[in-house]
Design a protein around this motif. Structure first.
Motif, short mmCIF file in Angstrom:
data_model
loop_
_atom_site.label_atom_id
_atom_site.label_comp_id
_atom_site.label_asym_id
_atom_site.label_seq_id
_atom_site.Cartn_x
_atom_site.Cartn_y
_atom_site.Cartn_z
N TYR A 38 5.93 -30.71 -5.57
CA TYR A 38 6.50 -29.60 -4.80
C TYR A 38 5.79 -28.30 -5.16
N ALA A 57 12.99 -35.63 -0.70
CA ALA A 57 12.20 -36.68 -1.37
C ALA A 57 12.41 -38.04 -0.70
N SER A 87 9.19 -34.41 -7.39
CA SER A 87 10.53 -34.57 -6.80
C SER A 87 11.52 -35.13 -7.81
#
Ligand code: PLP
Length: 285
Positions: free
Chosen positions: A166, A149, A176
């Motif tokens: 994600y 991240a 994230s």
């Protein structure tokens, strides 16, 4: 914030120092939890302590402090820092390792920060996300590993995105630092449930929304995003935050949807009620 805690000991921030062989530093072998303190009340404290201990178990950390002792430390750090609104972070690491690899007796650290500020426009106009094919290690534990991240911050800035969605080869998991929700064409609220961190905001939102809306936890794939009417993310610092674009795909008409706005208000009212109900408990903190 003036004070931090190392293994139960309250120290001035400048004196809160740790040896360099902490496994959290050397190998990222550590977990944490983070929550808001609003009007002096740690929001959803019991949920966060339970999740912290769950992460400790999943990471197999040898923590010698009980939940009651950790709760007491929280009260003490809030009282010592004389804060009204702030964030409280608890970190548990794999300990001071003799060889830089083998876990030892776990360390617990506690610190407070100013809360990030979000613009009112974020909630009325919504924000963009980028996406990335990435799966976190031990996804159900709140590990301190945010390399992917943080490494993507530049790419996020380029398109003014607030978060990264994600997915694992097309199967959506979470943001994230947030959980993900979508509203489909039949006004059903859909949220992925596998390989995610069980967000405390996610849980409370689902609880307050369950009588009014149909909420389904199911597997979702990236190709479905284009058919969704609304999207939003949830986290302790952001609450319910509308998402209007993911990886260049516009959600619905690109505006904040009615259901998202309603959930944003429902959740904020729930937090306000929680603070009122718990204020007395922390009056002496
Ligand atoms: C990976 C991940 N998922 C979800 C969340 C949201 O959890 P919560 O609502 O408890 O803040 C976070 C919070 O930082 C996170 O890091």
């Amino acid at each position: 914030m003036k004070y931090q805690i190392i293994n139960g000991k309250m120290l001035l921030k400048e004196e809160a120092l740790i040896p360099l062989n902490d496994l959290g530093l050397l190998r990222s072998y550590s977990i944490f939890d983070f929550f808001r303190v609003l009007s002096g009340v740690p929001v959803f404290l019991e949920d966060h302590l339970d999740r912290l201990l769950g992460s400790v178990d999943k990471m197999e950390l040898d923590l010698r402090w009980s939940k009651d002792e950790i709760r007491t430390m929280c009260r003490e750090i809030i009282a010592s820092n004389e804060v009204v609104d702030a964030g409280l972070r608890i970190v548990v690491t794999g300990g001071y390792s003799h060889d830089g690899y083998t876990p030892a007796r776990a360390n617990i650290y506690m610190m407070m920060h100013n809360l990030p500020e979000y613009s009112p426009d974020d909630f009325t106009q919504g924000r963009k996300m980028i996406s990335s094919n990435f799966t976190r290690d031990l996804p159900e534990a709140k590990t301190t590993l945010y390399v992917h991240a943080i490494h993507h911050q530049k790419r996020m800035k380029e398109v003014n995105a607030i978060e990264i969605l994600y997915h694992t080869d097309g199967v959506i998991t979470e943001g994230s630092r947030a959980n993900m929700f979508f509203v489909d064409q039949n006004d059903v609220i859909v949220t992925p449930a596998d390989a995610i961190l069980r967000g405390i905001t996610r849980r409370h939102l689902m609880h307050v929304a369950k009588d009014k809306y149909n909420i389904v936890e199911r597997t979702m794939v990236m190709d479905e995003i284009a058919d969704m009417k609304e999207a939003f993310l949830t986290s302790s610092t952001k609450g319910v935050l509308p998402v209007i674009e993911i990886g260049g795909v516009v959600i619905g008409d690109g505006k904040v949807g009615a259901i998202t706005s309603d959930l944003h208000q429902l959740f904020n009212a729930h937090v306000a009620e929680y603070i009122t109900a718990h204020r007395e408990e922390f009056d002496d903190s």
